[in-house]
Design a protein around this motif. Structure first.
Motif, PDB file in Angstrom:
ATOM      1  N   LEU A  67       1.025 -40.969   9.707  1.00 52.41           N
ATOM      2  CA  LEU A  67       0.922 -39.533   9.952  1.00 52.41           C
ATOM      3  C   LEU A  67       2.281 -38.895  10.208  1.00 52.41           C
ATOM      4  N   SER A  68       3.166 -39.593  10.914  1.00 52.37           N
ATOM      5  CA  SER A  68       4.497 -39.029  11.143  1.00 52.37           C
ATOM      6  C   SER A  68       5.309 -38.998   9.857  1.00 52.37           C
ATOM      7  N   ALA A  69       5.128 -39.983   8.980  1.00 53.73           N
ATOM      8  CA  ALA A  69       5.823 -39.973   7.687  1.00 53.73           C
ATOM      9  C   ALA A  69       5.324 -38.828   6.819  1.00 53.73           C
ATOM     10  N   VAL A  70       4.024 -38.581   6.832  1.00 53.77           N
ATOM     11  CA  VAL A  70       3.465 -37.466   6.059  1.00 53.77           C
ATOM     12  C   VAL A  70       3.960 -36.139   6.631  1.00 53.77           C
ATOM     13  N   ALA A  71       3.995 -36.037   7.955  1.00 53.11           N
ATOM     14  CA  ALA A  71       4.438 -34.790   8.582  1.00 53.11           C
ATOM     15  C   ALA A  71       5.914 -34.511   8.306  1.00 53.11           C
ATOM     16  N   SER A  72       6.726 -35.550   8.236  1.00 57.49           N
ATOM     17  CA  SER A  72       8.161 -35.332   8.062  1.00 57.49           C
ATOM     18  C   SER A  72       8.581 -35.194   6.605  1.00 57.49           C
ATOM     19  N   SER A  73       7.850 -35.825   5.683  1.00 57.67           N
ATOM     20  CA  SER A  73       8.301 -35.793   4.289  1.00 57.67           C
ATOM     21  C   SER A  73       7.276 -35.211   3.326  1.00 57.67           C
ATOM     22  N   GLY A  74       6.126 -34.852   3.812  1.00 58.05           N
ATOM     23  CA  GLY A  74       5.084 -34.363   2.910  1.00 58.05           C
ATOM     24  C   GLY A  74       4.368 -35.543   2.254  1.00 58.05           C
ATOM     25  N   ALA A  75       3.535 -35.232   1.327  1.00 57.95           N
ATOM     26  CA  ALA A  75       2.721 -36.262   0.673  1.00 57.95           C
ATOM     27  C   ALA A  75       3.485 -36.884  -0.489  1.00 57.95           C
ATOM     28  N   GLU A  76       4.492 -37.701  -0.176  1.00 57.13           N
ATOM     29  CA  GLU A  76       5.265 -38.384  -1.207  1.00 57.13           C
ATOM     30  C   GLU A  76       4.421 -39.469  -1.861  1.00 57.13           C
ATOM     31  N   LEU A  77       4.707 -39.744  -3.107  1.00 56.63           N
ATOM     32  CA  LEU A  77       3.975 -40.770  -3.835  1.00 56.63           C
ATOM     33  C   LEU A  77       4.168 -42.147  -3.203  1.00 56.63           C
ATOM     34  N   SER A  78       5.347 -42.385  -2.643  1.00 50.86           N
ATOM     35  CA  SER A  78       5.608 -43.690  -2.026  1.00 50.86           C
ATOM     36  C   SER A  78       4.716 -43.946  -0.815  1.00 50.86           C
ATOM     37  N   LEU A  79       4.144 -42.914  -0.237  1.00 54.97           N
ATOM     38  CA  LEU A  79       3.259 -43.086   0.917  1.00 54.97           C
ATOM     39  C   LEU A  79       1.862 -43.570   0.525  1.00 54.97           C
ATOM     40  N   MET A  80       1.583 -43.643  -0.761  1.00 54.57           N
ATOM     41  CA  MET A  80       0.268 -44.129  -1.201  1.00 54.57           C
ATOM     42  C   MET A  80       0.042 -45.574  -0.756  1.00 54.57           C
ATOM     43  N   TRP A  81       1.124 -46.376  -0.751  1.00 51.99           N
ATOM     44  CA  TRP A  81       1.006 -47.750  -0.261  1.00 51.99           C
ATOM     45  C   TRP A  81       0.583 -47.736   1.201  1.00 51.99           C
ATOM     46  N   SER A  82       1.225 -46.893   1.987  1.00 53.77           N
ATOM     47  CA  SER A  82       0.896 -46.806   3.411  1.00 53.77           C
ATOM     48  C   SER A  82      -0.520 -46.305   3.628  1.00 53.77           C
ATOM     49  N   LEU A  83      -0.940 -45.350   2.814  1.00 57.03           N
ATOM     50  CA  LEU A  83      -2.306 -44.838   2.932  1.00 57.03           C
ATOM     51  C   LEU A  83      -3.316 -45.955   2.695  1.00 57.03           C
ATOM     52  N   ALA A  84      -3.104 -46.747   1.659  1.00 52.11           N
ATOM     53  CA  ALA A  84      -4.025 -47.850   1.371  1.00 52.11           C
ATOM     54  C   ALA A  84      -4.016 -48.885   2.493  1.00 52.11           C
ATOM     55  N   GLU A  85      -2.834 -49.211   2.974  1.00 51.15           N
ATOM     56  CA  GLU A  85      -2.713 -50.185   4.065  1.00 51.15           C
ATOM     57  C   GLU A  85      -3.446 -49.699   5.314  1.00 51.15           C
ATOM     58  N   VAL A  86      -3.219 -48.437   5.680  1.00 51.58           N
ATOM     59  CA  VAL A  86      -3.850 -47.873   6.874  1.00 51.58           C
ATOM     60  C   VAL A  86      -5.364 -47.754   6.690  1.00 51.58           C
ATOM     61  N   ALA A  87      -5.797 -47.401   5.498  1.00 54.11           N
ATOM     62  CA  ALA A  87      -7.242 -47.281   5.245  1.00 54.11           C
ATOM     63  C   ALA A  87      -7.948 -48.614   5.469  1.00 54.11           C
ATOM     64  N   PHE A  88      -7.362 -49.696   4.962  1.00 53.60           N
ATOM     65  CA  PHE A  88      -7.978 -51.007   5.176  1.00 53.60           C
ATOM     66  C   PHE A  88      -7.896 -51.431   6.643  1.00 53.60           C
ATOM     67  N   ALA A  89      -6.792 -51.123   7.313  1.00 52.19           N
ATOM     68  CA  ALA A  89      -6.659 -51.488   8.725  1.00 52.19           C
ATOM     69  C   ALA A  89      -7.689 -50.752   9.584  1.00 52.19           C
ATOM     70  N   VAL A  90      -7.883 -49.471   9.316  1.00 46.57           N
ATOM     71  CA  VAL A  90      -8.873 -48.691  10.072  1.00 46.57           C
ATOM     72  C   VAL A  90     -10.285 -49.191   9.762  1.00 46.57           C
ATOM     73  N   THR A  91     -10.532 -49.527   8.508  1.00 47.84           N
ATOM     74  CA  THR A  91     -11.831 -50.096   8.137  1.00 47.84           C
ATOM     75  C   THR A  91     -12.091 -51.378   8.922  1.00 47.84           C
ATOM     76  N   ALA A  92     -11.078 -52.219   9.036  1.00 42.71           N
ATOM     77  CA  ALA A  92     -11.222 -53.455   9.805  1.00 42.71           C
ATOM     78  C   ALA A  92     -11.565 -53.157  11.262  1.00 42.71           C
ATOM     79  N   VAL A  93     -10.906 -52.180  11.839  1.00 42.13           N
ATOM     80  CA  VAL A  93     -11.174 -51.821  13.245  1.00 42.13           C
ATOM     81  C   VAL A  93     -12.608 -51.339  13.407  1.00 42.13           C
ATOM     82  N   VAL A  94     -13.067 -50.518  12.482  1.00 42.92           N
ATOM     83  CA  VAL A  94     -14.442 -50.020  12.555  1.00 42.92           C
ATOM     84  C   VAL A  94     -15.427 -51.193  12.535  1.00 42.92           C
TER      85      VAL A  94
END
Length: 185
Positions: free
Chosen positions: A131-158
């Motif tokens: 979220l801080s990377a998105v807030a500071s740089s906008g929705a860069e294409l390179s953040l797609m890796w982070s989005l996928a990583e975070v999505a799976f991590a949050v899914t695991a927590v759920v």
């Protein structure tokens, strides 16, 4: 899977039956959390390799900075050596990171609450970083890796905190305490 009450989670199975040596049935939610944790780890490793280890420009800049800060010469040969050292060091770091997170996932799957807690904390840190990377740089294409990583991590927590998973971890804790002569709370 639906249970008679109409909720969509797997019904909590009685795990105390069969004595202290009986195997504790692992709920599907724990297995799904394990798989999601592994997926998050694989994505993080692949993302690091693709975005850092294969980025020659970034590696040269990094090596030049390290050489300059340590007072070393920054000639062509020195820079090439610095890039090679950086690539190997970062590769070892990625391998250690992956091994550690696989260990956490395996221990979580085996019913260790500390591993569940660590995976949850790392997922929360990942969400904050994303979220801080998105807030500071906008929705860069390179953040797609982070989005996928975070999505799976949050899914695991759920999945790790579903009612059937919580019962599974509680039963493991209870049995470990009983084997040590302690009293479960």
């Amino acid at each position: 899977m639906s249970n008679p009450e109409g909720s969509s989670h797997e019904p909590v199975r009685p795990v105390s039956e069969g004595g202290p040596d009986a195997e504790i049935p692992r709920p599907r939610a724990v297995d799904l959390a394990f798989q999601a944790s592994l997926a998050s780890t694989v994505i993080a490793c692949v993302a690091t390799v693709v975005t850092v280890l294969l980025d020659q420009v970034w590696l040269e800049r990094f090596a030049r900075q390290m050489l300059e800060e340590s007072g070393q010469p920054t000639g062509e040969v020195d820079l090439a050596t610095g890039v090679a050292v950086a690539r190997v060091s970062l590769g070892i770091g990625v391998a250690l990171f992956a091994a550690l997170f696989v260990l956490f996932a395996v221990k979580m799957r085996a019913g260790r609450s500390w591993a569940r807690l660590l995976l949850t904390v790392f997922a929360a840190v990942g969400v904050v970083n994303f979220l801080s990377a998105v807030a500071s740089s906008g929705a860069e294409l390179s953040l797609m890796w982070s989005l996928a990583e975070v999505a799976f991590a949050v899914t695991a927590v759920v999945y790790m905190f579903r009612p059937e998973s919580t019962s599974y971890f509680a039963e493991h804790r209870k049995r470990r305490l009983e084997r040590r002569g302690g009293r479960p709370r």
